[in-house]
Scaffold this motif. Sequence first.
Motif, PDB file in Angstrom:
ATOM      1  N   THR A 181       9.847  20.039  -9.611  1.00  0.00           N
ATOM      2  CA  THR A 181      10.071  20.376 -11.011  1.00  0.00           C
ATOM      3  C   THR A 181      10.397  21.857 -11.112  1.00  0.00           C
ATOM      4  OG1 THR A 181       8.567  18.641 -11.779  1.00  0.00           O
ATOM      5  CG2 THR A 181       9.084  20.400 -13.337  1.00  0.00           C
ATOM      6  N   ASP A 182      11.594  22.139 -11.567  1.00  0.00           N
ATOM      7  CA  ASP A 182      12.086  23.519 -11.649  1.00  0.00           C
ATOM      8  C   ASP A 182      11.912  24.269 -10.330  1.00  0.00           C
ATOM      9  OD1 ASP A 182      12.842  23.134 -14.260  1.00  0.00           O
ATOM     10  OD2 ASP A 182      10.996  23.966 -15.111  1.00  0.00           O
ATOM     11  N   GLY A 183      12.167  23.562  -9.231  1.00  0.00           N
ATOM     12  CA  GLY A 183      12.125  24.176  -7.909  1.00  0.00           C
ATOM     13  C   GLY A 183      10.782  24.156  -7.225  1.00  0.00           C
ATOM     14  N   PHE A 184       9.732  23.741  -7.918  1.00  0.00           N
ATOM     15  CA  PHE A 184       8.393  23.686  -7.322  1.00  0.00           C
ATOM     16  C   PHE A 184       8.046  22.241  -6.964  1.00  0.00           C
ATOM     17  CE2 PHE A 184       8.455  27.457 -10.003  1.00  0.00           C
ATOM     18  CZ  PHE A 184       7.926  28.416  -9.152  1.00  0.00           C
ATOM     19  N   SER A 185       7.509  22.053  -5.759  1.00  0.00           N
ATOM     20  CA  SER A 185       7.224  20.713  -5.270  1.00  0.00           C
ATOM     21  C   SER A 185       5.858  20.656  -4.603  1.00  0.00           C
ATOM     22  CB  SER A 185       8.302  20.274  -4.267  1.00  0.00           C
ATOM     23  OG  SER A 185       7.978  19.043  -3.666  1.00  0.00           O
ATOM     24  N   GLU A 186       5.241  19.482  -4.678  1.00  0.00           N
ATOM     25  CA  GLU A 186       3.990  19.228  -3.952  1.00  0.00           C
ATOM     26  C   GLU A 186       4.258  18.688  -2.557  1.00  0.00           C
ATOM     27  OE1 GLU A 186       1.526  16.706  -6.292  1.00  0.00           O
ATOM     28  OE2 GLU A 186       1.149  18.235  -7.831  1.00  0.00           O
ATOM     29  N   GLY A 187       5.518  18.654  -2.161  1.00  0.00           N
ATOM     30  CA  GLY A 187       5.871  18.228  -0.817  1.00  0.00           C
ATOM     31  C   GLY A 187       5.966  16.725  -0.677  1.00  0.00           C
ATOM     32  N   HIS A 188       5.850  16.277   0.558  1.00  0.00           N
ATOM     33  CA  HIS A 188       5.954  14.848   0.867  1.00  0.00           C
ATOM     34  C   HIS A 188       4.687  14.114   0.424  1.00  0.00           C
ATOM     35  CE1 HIS A 188       9.549  15.560   3.380  1.00  0.00           C
ATOM     36  NE2 HIS A 188       8.938  16.690   3.703  1.00  0.00           N
ATOM     37  N   GLN A 189       4.884  12.958  -0.200  1.00  0.00           N
ATOM     38  CA  GLN A 189       3.754  12.159  -0.685  1.00  0.00           C
ATOM     39  C   GLN A 189       3.936  10.709  -0.263  1.00  0.00           C
ATOM     40  OE1 GLN A 189       1.218  13.681  -2.214  1.00  0.00           O
ATOM     41  NE2 GLN A 189       2.268  15.658  -2.278  1.00  0.00           N
ATOM     42  N   PHE A 190       2.912  10.161   0.404  1.00  0.00           N
ATOM     43  CA  PHE A 190       2.866   8.721   0.682  1.00  0.00           C
ATOM     44  C   PHE A 190       1.889   8.102  -0.311  1.00  0.00           C
ATOM     45  CE2 PHE A 190       4.464  10.341   4.691  1.00  0.00           C
ATOM     46  CZ  PHE A 190       5.435   9.396   5.025  1.00  0.00           C
ATOM     47  N   GLN A 191       2.313   7.019  -0.937  1.00  0.00           N
ATOM     48  CA  GLN A 191       1.518   6.446  -2.023  1.00  0.00           C
ATOM     49  C   GLN A 191       1.319   4.949  -1.822  1.00  0.00           C
ATOM     50  OE1 GLN A 191       4.205   7.574  -5.161  1.00  0.00           O
ATOM     51  NE2 GLN A 191       3.059   9.446  -5.629  1.00  0.00           N
ATOM     52  N   ALA A 192       0.069   4.530  -1.849  1.00  0.00           N
ATOM     53  CA  ALA A 192      -0.259   3.108  -1.888  1.00  0.00           C
ATOM     54  C   ALA A 192      -0.442   2.751  -3.356  1.00  0.00           C
ATOM     55  CB  ALA A 192      -1.532   2.827  -1.090  1.00  0.00           C
ATOM     56  N   ARG A 193       0.647   2.393  -3.983  1.00  0.00           N
ATOM     57  CA  ARG A 193       0.640   2.229  -5.436  1.00  0.00           C
ATOM     58  C   ARG A 193      -0.313   1.125  -5.893  1.00  0.00           C
ATOM     59  NH1 ARG A 193       5.232   4.381  -8.192  1.00  0.00           N
ATOM     60  NH2 ARG A 193       5.259   6.581  -7.603  1.00  0.00           N
ATOM     61  N   ARG A 194      -0.110  -0.071  -5.346  1.00  0.00           N
ATOM     62  CA  ARG A 194      -0.956  -1.174  -5.833  1.00  0.00           C
ATOM     63  C   ARG A 194      -0.915  -2.359  -4.875  1.00  0.00           C
ATOM     64  NH1 ARG A 194       3.076  -0.070  -9.289  1.00  0.00           N
ATOM     65  NH2 ARG A 194       1.570   0.970 -10.652  1.00  0.00           N
ATOM     66  N   LEU A 195      -2.028  -3.050  -4.860  1.00  0.00           N
ATOM     67  CA  LEU A 195      -2.176  -4.338  -4.176  1.00  0.00           C
ATOM     68  C   LEU A 195      -2.726  -5.303  -5.211  1.00  0.00           C
ATOM     69  CD1 LEU A 195      -2.384  -6.212  -1.657  1.00  0.00           C
ATOM     70  CD2 LEU A 195      -4.699  -5.312  -1.352  1.00  0.00           C
ATOM     71  N   THR A 196      -1.997  -6.366  -5.458  1.00  0.00           N
ATOM     72  CA  THR A 196      -2.381  -7.325  -6.492  1.00  0.00           C
ATOM     73  C   THR A 196      -2.594  -8.696  -5.870  1.00  0.00           C
ATOM     74  OG1 THR A 196      -1.137  -6.118  -8.177  1.00  0.00           O
ATOM     75  CG2 THR A 196      -1.675  -8.405  -8.649  1.00  0.00           C
ATOM     76  N   ILE A 197      -3.674  -9.347  -6.282  1.00  0.00           N
ATOM     77  CA  ILE A 197      -4.020 -10.676  -5.767  1.00  0.00           C
ATOM     78  C   ILE A 197      -4.027 -11.669  -6.922  1.00  0.00           C
ATOM     79  CG2 ILE A 197      -5.801 -12.061  -4.645  1.00  0.00           C
ATOM     80  CD1 ILE A 197      -6.693  -9.516  -3.202  1.00  0.00           C
ATOM     81  N   PHE A 198      -3.338 -12.805  -6.733  1.00  0.00           N
ATOM     82  CA  PHE A 198      -3.326 -13.890  -7.705  1.00  0.00           C
ATOM     83  C   PHE A 198      -4.189 -15.041  -7.187  1.00  0.00           C
ATOM     84  CE2 PHE A 198       1.364 -12.672  -7.436  1.00  0.00           C
ATOM     85  CZ  PHE A 198       1.223 -11.587  -8.280  1.00  0.00           C
ATOM     86  N   MET A 199      -4.794 -15.750  -8.097  1.00  0.00           N
ATOM     87  CA  MET A 199      -5.474 -16.993  -7.736  1.00  0.00           C
ATOM     88  C   MET A 199      -5.347 -17.951  -8.911  1.00  0.00           C
ATOM     89  SD  MET A 199      -9.301 -17.634  -6.224  1.00  0.00           S
ATOM     90  CE  MET A 199     -10.108 -16.658  -7.481  1.00  0.00           C
ATOM     91  N   SER A 200      -4.856 -19.160  -8.635  1.00  0.00           N
ATOM     92  CA  SER A 200      -4.671 -20.138  -9.700  1.00  0.00           C
ATOM     93  C   SER A 200      -5.298 -21.466  -9.301  1.00  0.00           C
ATOM     94  CB  SER A 200      -3.181 -20.331 -10.001  1.00  0.00           C
ATOM     95  OG  SER A 200      -2.536 -20.978  -8.914  1.00  0.00           O
ATOM     96  N   SER A 201      -5.549 -22.278 -10.315  1.00  0.00           N
ATOM     97  CA  SER A 201      -6.143 -23.589 -10.061  1.00  0.00           C
ATOM     98  C   SER A 201      -5.759 -24.552 -11.173  1.00  0.00           C
ATOM     99  CB  SER A 201      -7.670 -23.480  -9.983  1.00  0.00           C
ATOM    100  OG  SER A 201      -8.257 -24.764  -9.858  1.00  0.00           O
ATOM    101  N   THR A 202      -5.397 -25.760 -10.779  1.00  0.00           N
ATOM    102  CA  THR A 202      -5.219 -26.833 -11.749  1.00  0.00           C
ATOM    103  C   THR A 202      -6.556 -27.522 -11.896  1.00  0.00           C
ATOM    104  OG1 THR A 202      -2.905 -27.129 -11.103  1.00  0.00           O
ATOM    105  CG2 THR A 202      -3.949 -28.922 -12.307  1.00  0.00           C
ATOM    106  N   ILE A 203      -7.252 -27.218 -12.967  1.00  0.00           N
ATOM    107  CA  ILE A 203      -8.619 -27.704 -13.148  1.00  0.00           C
ATOM    108  C   ILE A 203      -8.618 -29.204 -13.400  1.00  0.00           C
ATOM    109  CG2 ILE A 203     -10.681 -27.481 -14.575  1.00  0.00           C
ATOM    110  CD1 ILE A 203      -9.794 -24.580 -15.129  1.00  0.00           C
ATOM    111  N   SER A 204      -7.733 -29.639 -14.251  1.00  0.00           N
ATOM    112  CA  SER A 204      -7.558 -31.063 -14.539  1.00  0.00           C
ATOM    113  C   SER A 204      -6.190 -31.226 -15.183  1.00  0.00           C
ATOM    114  CB  SER A 204      -8.663 -31.573 -15.485  1.00  0.00           C
ATOM    115  OG  SER A 204      -8.583 -30.928 -16.744  1.00  0.00           O
ATOM    116  N   LYS A 205      -5.878 -32.414 -15.602  1.00  0.00           N
ATOM    117  CA  LYS A 205      -4.585 -32.663 -16.217  1.00  0.00           C
ATOM    118  C   LYS A 205      -4.401 -31.761 -17.433  1.00  0.00           C
ATOM    119  CE  LYS A 205      -1.656 -36.430 -17.879  1.00  0.00           C
ATOM    120  NZ  LYS A 205      -1.587 -37.893 -18.156  1.00  0.00           N
TER     121      LYS A 205
END
Length: 407
Positions: free
Chosen positions: A70-94
């Motif tokens: 930003t305007d020539g100033f930088s925090e350098g190289h950044q590695f980011q683990a943005r997100r890990l998302t887990i889904f779980m679904s179930s058909t309980i009944s009809k």
Amino acid sequence: MRLKLLCIVFLFSINFYSQIDPVLLKRTSKDITKQALNMDAVYNRPFLNIGKTPIAVGGYLEANWQRLSTDGFSEGHQFQARRLTIFMSSTISKRVKFLSEIEFEEGGKEIAIEFASVDVEFNPLVNFRGGIIMNPIGAFNQNHDGPKWEFTDRPISATQMLPSTFSNAGAGFFGKKYSKNWMIGYEAYFSGSFDNSIIENTENKTFLPAAKNNPERFEEINSGLPLFTGKIAIRNSKMGELGLSYMGGVYNKFQDEGIILDKKRRVDIYALDFNTTLPKIKTFITSELAWVKVDVPETYGQQFGNKQFGGFIDIVQPLLTKNVLGWENAVLNLACRLEYVDWNVGTFNSTGGNIAEDIWSIMPAISFRPTSQTVFRLNYRFQKQTDILGNPPATTDGFSVGVSTYF
């Protein structure tokens, strides 16, 4: 603690089944680049069925490298683990289903239940949904999975003006109807709401995403009055999808044990979203615009805007589709995102001059999809941000490289 224990048990159960017999795990694949209505996004995901049980699991990962200045100033190289998302679904009944979405952000620093709902179908046009819901304001809040997008960053208007991803405890109804090339759908929910943090926050401005930091919204409503969110969407198989949505309610604690503390102050949000694929050249275009109105107390300064406006448009052009290194129908895309947010629409009372607190950005990108469920992304951001006084804008630019995949 309970959530962490639940996740450990959940992951152990997956491992348990996989050690017994890999045949028990059956992949239910979906091409996530071919969308139905945006409201279908919670189910339009690839899942892994566990044997003959009614349970299916899945998820996605987002990670990237970036270097911005930003305007020539930088925090350098950044590695980011943005997100890990887990889904779980179930058909309980009809006609009774359950789906949950648990998200781990920034390497597990933040853990949130983004969706945990029971859906009951009475009729294709009348379905009940209750639990922790994603408020259907605009399109991105519901259809936000990383592997569906060609950009490492989420839209500014969706995450810094609107509070995506925004979930609340609530209940309501949804439904769809098909007729030849046409599809129409609706959603209507009452849920937990915003609170005073949207104007009392460290940003020192009207900032709706601040409400996400209040975990009590899943247990109580600050104003005592529910938030209403409603959406109508119509889709034509040849022309695309158009969605109109609204979210609004009282956000302040206006009374306490019968004593009136303040007048009822509302927050109202209107959104318009549209997506289409141009024939022959297969250019995919998706866009979202939103208008925010907040009743800010007169005692607050004008840095707390009572009107906001913003939006984005993504243009994705497939350049090449062919077999690459054994991947069938791998796709190379050229893309670009244009976005803009005005956090304070209006003029100063004292001078009549424009309140110039806005930001705009252009982000060209190249993406490679070995399959529809995995994307490698190279983005370049060029951004200008102006402060409330209209001083010369700060310029931010730089590259980011990322990967996102369902699993």
